[in-house]
Scaffold this motif. Structure first.
Motif, mmCIF file in Angstrom:
data_model
loop_
_atom_site.group_PDB
_atom_site.id
_atom_site.type_symbol
_atom_site.label_atom_id
_atom_site.label_comp_id
_atom_site.label_asym_id
_atom_site.label_seq_id
_atom_site.Cartn_x
_atom_site.Cartn_y
_atom_site.Cartn_z
ATOM 1 N N PHE A 88 -57.539 -0.576 47.004
ATOM 2 C CA PHE A 88 -57.956 -1.696 46.161
ATOM 3 C C PHE A 88 -56.935 -2.832 46.113
ATOM 4 C CE2 PHE A 88 -60.205 2.019 44.561
ATOM 5 C CZ PHE A 88 -61.507 1.552 44.603
ATOM 6 N N ASN A 89 -56.011 -2.889 47.039
ATOM 7 C CA ASN A 89 -54.957 -3.913 47.025
ATOM 8 C C ASN A 89 -55.501 -5.337 47.042
ATOM 9 O OD1 ASN A 89 -52.816 -2.192 46.779
ATOM 10 N ND2 ASN A 89 -52.352 -2.131 48.959
ATOM 11 N N ASP A 90 -56.611 -5.568 47.711
ATOM 12 C CA ASP A 90 -57.153 -6.921 47.827
ATOM 13 C C ASP A 90 -58.181 -7.259 46.749
ATOM 14 O OD1 ASP A 90 -55.588 -7.343 50.084
ATOM 15 O OD2 ASP A 90 -57.132 -6.593 51.429
ATOM 16 N N MET A 91 -58.317 -6.400 45.763
ATOM 17 C CA MET A 91 -59.305 -6.624 44.702
ATOM 18 C C MET A 91 -58.801 -7.665 43.701
ATOM 19 S SD MET A 91 -61.968 -4.257 44.942
ATOM 20 C CE MET A 91 -62.561 -4.275 43.306
ATOM 21 N N TYR A 92 -59.746 -8.345 43.082
ATOM 22 C CA TYR A 92 -59.479 -9.317 42.031
ATOM 23 C C TYR A 92 -59.950 -8.679 40.737
ATOM 24 C CZ TYR A 92 -59.257 -13.969 39.912
ATOM 25 O OH TYR A 92 -58.940 -15.051 39.140
ATOM 26 N N PHE A 93 -59.066 -8.429 39.786
ATOM 27 C CA PHE A 93 -59.390 -7.722 38.562
ATOM 28 C C PHE A 93 -59.623 -8.692 37.405
ATOM 29 C CE2 PHE A 93 -57.067 -4.653 41.106
ATOM 30 C CZ PHE A 93 -57.864 -3.528 40.990
ATOM 31 N N VAL A 94 -60.853 -8.735 36.908
ATOM 32 C CA VAL A 94 -61.221 -9.578 35.768
ATOM 33 C C VAL A 94 -61.309 -8.670 34.547
ATOM 34 C CG1 VAL A 94 -62.958 -11.119 34.808
ATOM 35 C CG2 VAL A 94 -62.490 -11.147 37.264
ATOM 36 N N THR A 95 -60.599 -9.021 33.492
ATOM 37 C CA THR A 95 -60.519 -8.184 32.301
ATOM 38 C C THR A 95 -61.168 -8.861 31.097
ATOM 39 O OG1 THR A 95 -58.448 -7.286 33.147
ATOM 40 C CG2 THR A 95 -58.933 -6.898 30.821
ATOM 41 N N PRO A 96 -62.301 -8.325 30.625
ATOM 42 C CA PRO A 96 -62.946 -8.864 29.421
ATOM 43 C C PRO A 96 -62.349 -8.241 28.158
ATOM 44 C CG PRO A 96 -64.297 -7.143 30.328
ATOM 45 C CD PRO A 96 -63.082 -7.279 31.249
ATOM 46 N N GLY A 97 -62.801 -8.692 27.001
ATOM 47 C CA GLY A 97 -62.373 -8.090 25.736
ATOM 48 C C GLY A 97 -61.007 -8.525 25.290
ATOM 49 N N ILE A 98 -60.586 -9.708 25.681
ATOM 50 C CA ILE A 98 -59.260 -10.188 25.296
ATOM 51 C C ILE A 98 -59.318 -10.727 23.867
ATOM 52 C CG2 ILE A 98 -57.422 -11.837 25.831
ATOM 53 C CD1 ILE A 98 -57.832 -9.547 27.907
ATOM 54 N N ARG A 99 -58.364 -10.328 23.079
ATOM 55 C CA ARG A 99 -58.255 -10.774 21.692
ATOM 56 C C ARG A 99 -56.851 -11.304 21.456
ATOM 57 N NH1 ARG A 99 -62.938 -10.741 22.395
ATOM 58 N NH2 ARG A 99 -64.440 -9.371 21.425
ATOM 59 N N GLY A 100 -56.619 -11.804 20.247
ATOM 60 C CA GLY A 100 -55.300 -12.336 19.898
ATOM 61 C C GLY A 100 -54.264 -11.238 19.849
ATOM 62 N N ALA A 101 -53.052 -11.638 19.611
ATOM 63 C CA ALA A 101 -51.948 -10.676 19.558
ATOM 64 C C ALA A 101 -52.196 -9.613 18.498
ATOM 65 C CB ALA A 101 -50.634 -11.394 19.292
ATOM 66 N N SER A 102 -52.868 -9.990 17.417
ATOM 67 C CA SER A 102 -53.193 -8.998 16.398
ATOM 68 C C SER A 102 -54.696 -9.017 16.154
ATOM 69 C CB SER A 102 -52.460 -9.294 15.095
ATOM 70 O OG SER A 102 -52.997 -10.438 14.487
ATOM 71 N N GLN A 103 -55.245 -7.854 15.897
ATOM 72 C CA GLN A 103 -56.691 -7.755 15.659
ATOM 73 C C GLN A 103 -57.090 -8.544 14.419
ATOM 74 O OE1 GLN A 103 -58.858 -6.355 17.769
ATOM 75 N NE2 GLN A 103 -60.517 -7.067 16.485
ATOM 76 N N SER A 104 -56.178 -8.696 13.459
ATOM 77 C CA SER A 104 -56.517 -9.429 12.243
ATOM 78 C C SER A 104 -56.859 -10.883 12.541
ATOM 79 C CB SER A 104 -55.387 -9.347 11.220
ATOM 80 O OG SER A 104 -54.227 -9.954 11.726
ATOM 81 N N GLU A 105 -56.256 -11.460 13.581
ATOM 82 C CA GLU A 105 -56.606 -12.829 13.962
ATOM 83 C C GLU A 105 -58.089 -12.909 14.307
ATOM 84 O OE1 GLU A 105 -54.240 -14.514 17.099
ATOM 85 O OE2 GLU A 105 -52.432 -13.594 16.315
ATOM 86 N N PHE A 106 -58.559 -11.941 15.077
ATOM 87 C CA PHE A 106 -59.961 -11.939 15.467
ATOM 88 C C PHE A 106 -60.853 -11.614 14.276
ATOM 89 C CE2 PHE A 106 -63.766 -9.889 17.255
ATOM 90 C CZ PHE A 106 -64.264 -10.994 17.917
ATOM 91 N N ASP A 107 -60.446 -10.661 13.442
ATOM 92 C CA ASP A 107 -61.236 -10.297 12.269
ATOM 93 C C ASP A 107 -61.425 -11.497 11.344
ATOM 94 O OD1 ASP A 107 -61.410 -7.722 13.214
ATOM 95 O OD2 ASP A 107 -59.771 -6.980 11.966
ATOM 96 N N ASN A 108 -60.370 -12.262 11.142
ATOM 97 C CA ASN A 108 -60.471 -13.447 10.296
ATOM 98 C C ASN A 108 -61.399 -14.484 10.901
ATOM 99 O OD1 ASN A 108 -58.690 -12.410 8.440
ATOM 100 N ND2 ASN A 108 -56.907 -13.386 9.368
ATOM 101 N N LEU A 109 -61.406 -14.584 12.201
ATOM 102 C CA LEU A 109 -62.223 -15.559 12.896
ATOM 103 C C LEU A 109 -63.704 -15.244 12.771
ATOM 104 C CD1 LEU A 109 -62.294 -17.986 14.861
ATOM 105 C CD2 LEU A 109 -62.135 -16.332 16.720
ATOM 106 N N THR A 110 -64.072 -13.982 12.907
ATOM 107 C CA THR A 110 -65.487 -13.619 12.946
ATOM 108 C C THR A 110 -66.102 -13.417 11.569
ATOM 109 O OG1 THR A 110 -64.926 -11.296 13.235
ATOM 110 C CG2 THR A 110 -65.318 -12.582 15.223
ATOM 111 N N LYS A 111 -65.309 -13.271 10.550
ATOM 112 C CA LYS A 111 -65.786 -13.163 9.166
ATOM 113 C C LYS A 111 -67.007 -12.248 9.025
ATOM 114 C CE LYS A 111 -64.033 -17.612 7.918
ATOM 115 N NZ LYS A 111 -64.246 -18.978 8.228
ATOM 116 N N ASN A 112 -66.746 -10.967 9.029
ATOM 117 C CA ASN A 112 -67.754 -9.939 8.777
ATOM 118 C C ASN A 112 -68.736 -9.704 9.916
ATOM 119 O OD1 ASN A 112 -66.658 -9.506 6.219
ATOM 120 N ND2 ASN A 112 -67.920 -11.118 5.342
ATOM 121 N N LYS A 113 -68.578 -10.307 11.060
ATOM 122 C CA LYS A 113 -69.444 -9.981 12.191
ATOM 123 C C LYS A 113 -68.986 -8.645 12.757
ATOM 124 C CE LYS A 113 -70.630 -14.601 13.666
ATOM 125 N NZ LYS A 113 -70.582 -15.573 14.746
ATOM 126 N N LEU A 114 -69.933 -7.897 13.307
ATOM 127 C CA LEU A 114 -69.577 -6.611 13.896
ATOM 128 C C LEU A 114 -68.760 -6.812 15.158
ATOM 129 C CD1 LEU A 114 -72.929 -4.670 13.505
ATOM 130 C CD2 LEU A 114 -70.833 -4.365 12.184
#
Length: 84
Positions: free
Chosen positions: A13-39
């Motif tokens: 897999f040396n020539d593969m291009y790896f795309v990584t989804p699910g990126i969040r801020g340094a702390s999960q609380s940043e994302f939690d505050n942003l989404t305000k009660n969304k699942l």
């Protein structure tokens, strides 16, 4: 995360291009505050820096940027966090 690492250790897999989804801020609380009660539908998340350190070629950041009051600033924050 572990699958990405194991794929990279395989020379096949040396020539593969790896795309990584699910990126969040340094702390999960940043994302939690942003989404305000969304699942939270992501089971596995990591920061932009972690994804790059684990070998991602590109990252996917969706709602944390799209739902930000200033999306351009939020995108820049994620970009810069890779180098911190």
């Amino acid at each position: 995360m572990s699958m990405l690492v194991s794929l990279q250790k395989n020379n096949e897999f040396n020539d593969m291009y790896f795309v990584t989804p699910g990126i969040r801020g340094a702390s999960q609380s940043e994302f939690d505050n942003l989404t305000k009660n969304k699942l939270q539908d992501q089971k596995r998340t990591m920061s932009a820096k972690e994804a790059i350190e684990y070998g991602a070629s590109a990252i996917v950041v969706g709602r944390p940027i799209l739902e930000a009051s200033k999306p351009k600033n939020e995108a820049l924050k994620y970009s810069m966090s890779i180098f911190e």
